[in-house]
Design a protein around this motif. Structure first.
Motif, PDB file in Angstrom:
ATOM      1  N   UNK A  47      50.300  47.147  51.162  1.00  0.00           N
ATOM      2  CA  UNK A  47      48.937  47.298  50.667  1.00  0.00           C
ATOM      3  C   UNK A  47      48.503  46.072  49.877  1.00  0.00           C
ATOM      4  N   UNK A  48      49.357  45.610  48.981  1.00  0.00           N
ATOM      5  CA  UNK A  48      49.004  44.445  48.172  1.00  0.00           C
ATOM      6  C   UNK A  48      48.898  43.195  49.030  1.00  0.00           C
ATOM      7  N   UNK A  49      49.761  43.074  50.019  1.00  0.00           N
ATOM      8  CA  UNK A  49      49.672  41.939  50.930  1.00  0.00           C
ATOM      9  C   UNK A  49      48.327  41.944  51.666  1.00  0.00           C
ATOM     10  N   UNK A  50      47.912  43.130  52.143  1.00  0.00           N
ATOM     11  CA  UNK A  50      46.635  43.236  52.839  1.00  0.00           C
ATOM     12  C   UNK A  50      45.480  42.911  51.903  1.00  0.00           C
ATOM     13  N   UNK A  51      45.567  43.396  50.658  1.00  0.00           N
ATOM     14  CA  UNK A  51      44.516  43.100  49.684  1.00  0.00           C
ATOM     15  C   UNK A  51      44.406  41.599  49.427  1.00  0.00           C
ATOM     16  N   UNK A  52      45.530  40.947  49.193  1.00  0.00           N
ATOM     17  CA  UNK A  52      45.509  39.515  48.907  1.00  0.00           C
ATOM     18  C   UNK A  52      45.008  38.710  50.099  1.00  0.00           C
ATOM     19  N   UNK A  53      45.387  39.138  51.307  1.00  0.00           N
ATOM     20  CA  UNK A  53      44.916  38.441  52.508  1.00  0.00           C
ATOM     21  C   UNK A  53      43.398  38.576  52.663  1.00  0.00           C
ATOM     22  N   UNK A  54      42.898  39.797  52.464  1.00  0.00           N
ATOM     23  CA  UNK A  54      41.455  40.030  52.600  1.00  0.00           C
ATOM     24  C   UNK A  54      40.676  39.281  51.519  1.00  0.00           C
ATOM     25  N   UNK A  55      41.178  39.326  50.303  1.00  0.00           N
ATOM     26  CA  UNK A  55      40.492  38.639  49.218  1.00  0.00           C
ATOM     27  C   UNK A  55      40.560  37.132  49.412  1.00  0.00           C
ATOM     28  N   UNK A  71      48.622  33.332  46.320  1.00  0.00           N
ATOM     29  CA  UNK A  71      50.079  33.385  46.287  1.00  0.00           C
ATOM     30  C   UNK A  71      50.532  34.386  45.233  1.00  0.00           C
ATOM     31  N   UNK A  72      51.124  35.530  45.641  1.00  0.00           N
ATOM     32  CA  UNK A  72      51.562  36.516  44.658  1.00  0.00           C
ATOM     33  C   UNK A  72      52.696  36.017  43.775  1.00  0.00           C
ATOM     34  N   UNK A  73      53.422  35.004  44.217  1.00  0.00           N
ATOM     35  CA  UNK A  73      54.501  34.464  43.390  1.00  0.00           C
ATOM     36  C   UNK A  73      53.958  33.625  42.233  1.00  0.00           C
TER      37      UNK A  73
END
Length: 442
Positions: free
Chosen positions: A252-260, A269-271
């Motif tokens: 879910x967070x990966x999809x959110x970050x990609x969309x945003x 970059x979440x890191x």
């Protein structure tokens, strides 16, 4: 709502603000114990609003004063599975002295907003739901499928006297329900004049509230004591409070970050949490806590006299774990605390995560787009928890969808459990229009 009002064509948009104000004025503060002042009164108010338009709501009291209201609206196609729309009536307590503008239970309208405890968590959605249901029933517009509306007690303390009680003792109320919508989703995040993202909650962290206990040797405060329970506990609490849990990116967070990232025209970059969160503005608080497990000390207790070293010290910690990382969370906790700290769970519940697809998601997107041409719905994870955890036990797939179009400058995340809580009047009216469309499209 009188017959005269109906004849004049009063709509859900017309009455949603007053419904929200009246709900806020009922003090339903939840102190986390057996008491629930105001919950019964709020449940009765909701039942009156539903009965006035022809429904037969039922009030369920799980403990004196702890009450929930449930009603079913028959759809035009009984062969279709039913939809659950649920909200909670309780709120966290508010200290009036901390509020700088309007008293927390005033329900005042000022500066284009309705002010008060529960304005966004979540009497706004309760009011929008009531307004839409009342409008549809007054005008004879039945939904395409059955809708169960539930206004619940005790969500702010884990739902024991509300959703959990109904799921365990009255599951027949939810016969045929396969999907549900509720709080902390569907609100807007403005990227630019051409793009406004609406965050749909498709996941939420699990919770583990815990009590930590350290036993030591009691004695006189003037003596040297190497076995001091307060010292041992304080060091453990400091370790856990300062610990940085590793970043773990769920689907879910990966999809959110990609969309945003696509909307911003950059890769997030979440890191690199600091850089990522700077791009999120007011929603950074909501999103930042979904990048890792968390554990926050919230209470300390020890001793009864200044010159007596106590034999025991206790603390309470609010722990939250990501979907798929529960075992890692507990392993980290025990390593951080060490062997001299006893850990005891006081309330626990699971993490949830569902996919961002299907007809219900399409209905969310289309209903938002119809009212806001710049809208795009994207998934995100909630750092807290909702009553969806209880309904998940019945196989009900839950989403956070309480639609609000918000001014870019409003610190929406800061409204939750914060001071000067408020919701824009136009946001409430927008939500009524979107929910009405959503019911037809779903």
């Amino acid at each position: 709502m009188s017959d005269t009002d109906t004849a004049k064509g009063v709509t859900g948009e017309d009455e949603v603000v007053d419904l929200c104000r009246e709900l806020i004025r009922i003090d339903t503060s939840n102190y986390g114990d057996h008491s629930g002042p105001g919950e019964r009164k709020a449940a009765e108010y909701v039942a009156e609003q539903l009965a006035e338009v022809g429904l037969e709501p039922k009030i369920f009291e799980s403990h004196p004063g702890r009450a929930s209201t449930v009603a079913r609206i028959e759809g035009t196609d009984p062969s279709r599975p039913a939809l659950l729309i649920h909200g909670h009536l309780d709120v966290v307590p508010a200290n009036a002295a901390d509020w700088t503008h309007h008293p927390p239970f005033s329900g005042e309208v000022a500066d284009g907003c309705v002010w008060g405890r529960g304005a966004v968590d979540m009497k706004d959605m309760d009011a929008m739901t009531l307004a839409v249901v009342r409008d549809r029933l007054r005008s004879g517009r039945r939904p395409p499928r059955d809708i169960v509306v539930a206004f619940l007690a005790d969500e702010e303390a884990g739902g024991t006297y509300g959703a959990r009680h109904l799921v365990d003792n009255h599951r027949e109320l939810f016969d045929g329900v396969t999907e549900g919508i509720s709080e902390v989703g569907g609100f807007s995040f403005t990227v630019s004049e051409e793009r406004r993202l609406y965050l749909i909650q498709t996941a939420e962290k699990g919770m583990h509230w815990m009590k930590l206990t350290v036993a030591g040797t009691a004695g006189h405060g003037s003596m040297i004591h190497r076995d001091n329970a307060i010292t041992e506990l304080s060091e453990a609490v400091a370790r856990i409070g300062r610990h940085k849990f590793p970043v773990r990116v769920t689907k879910t967070t990966r999809a959110f970050l990609d969309e945003l990232g696509d909307a911003l025209g950059t890769q997030l970059d979440p890191e690199d949490m600091e850089a990522t969160l700077k791009r999120l503005g007011g929603i950074a608080k909501l999103i930042g806590a979904t990048l890792s497990n968390t554990a926050n000390p919230t209470q300390l207790n020890a001793g009864y006299k200044v010159n007596v070293i106590p034999g025991e010290a206790t603390a309470h910690v609010d722990g939250r774990f990501l979907p798929g990382y529960k075992e890692e969370f507990f392993a980290d906790l025990d390593r951080i605390l060490g062997p001299n700290v006893k850990r005891e769970g006081t309330h626990s519940d699971k993490a949830l995560e569902t996919s961002f697809d299907g007809p219900l998601v399409e209905a969310m997107q289309s209903s938002l787009l119809a009212e806001d041409p710049t809208a795009k719905a994207i998934p995100y994870m909630l750092s807290g928890g909702t009553d969806a955890k209880s309904f998940d036990d019945l196989g009900i797939r839950g989403f956070g969808f309480a639609p609000l179009k918000l001014p870019p400058e409003l610190d929406f995340a800061g409204m939750f459990h914060g001071v000067d809580e408020r919701v824009p009047v136009e946001g409430l009216k927008f939500g009524v229009r979107v929910l009405d469309r959503f019911i037809d499209a779903s």
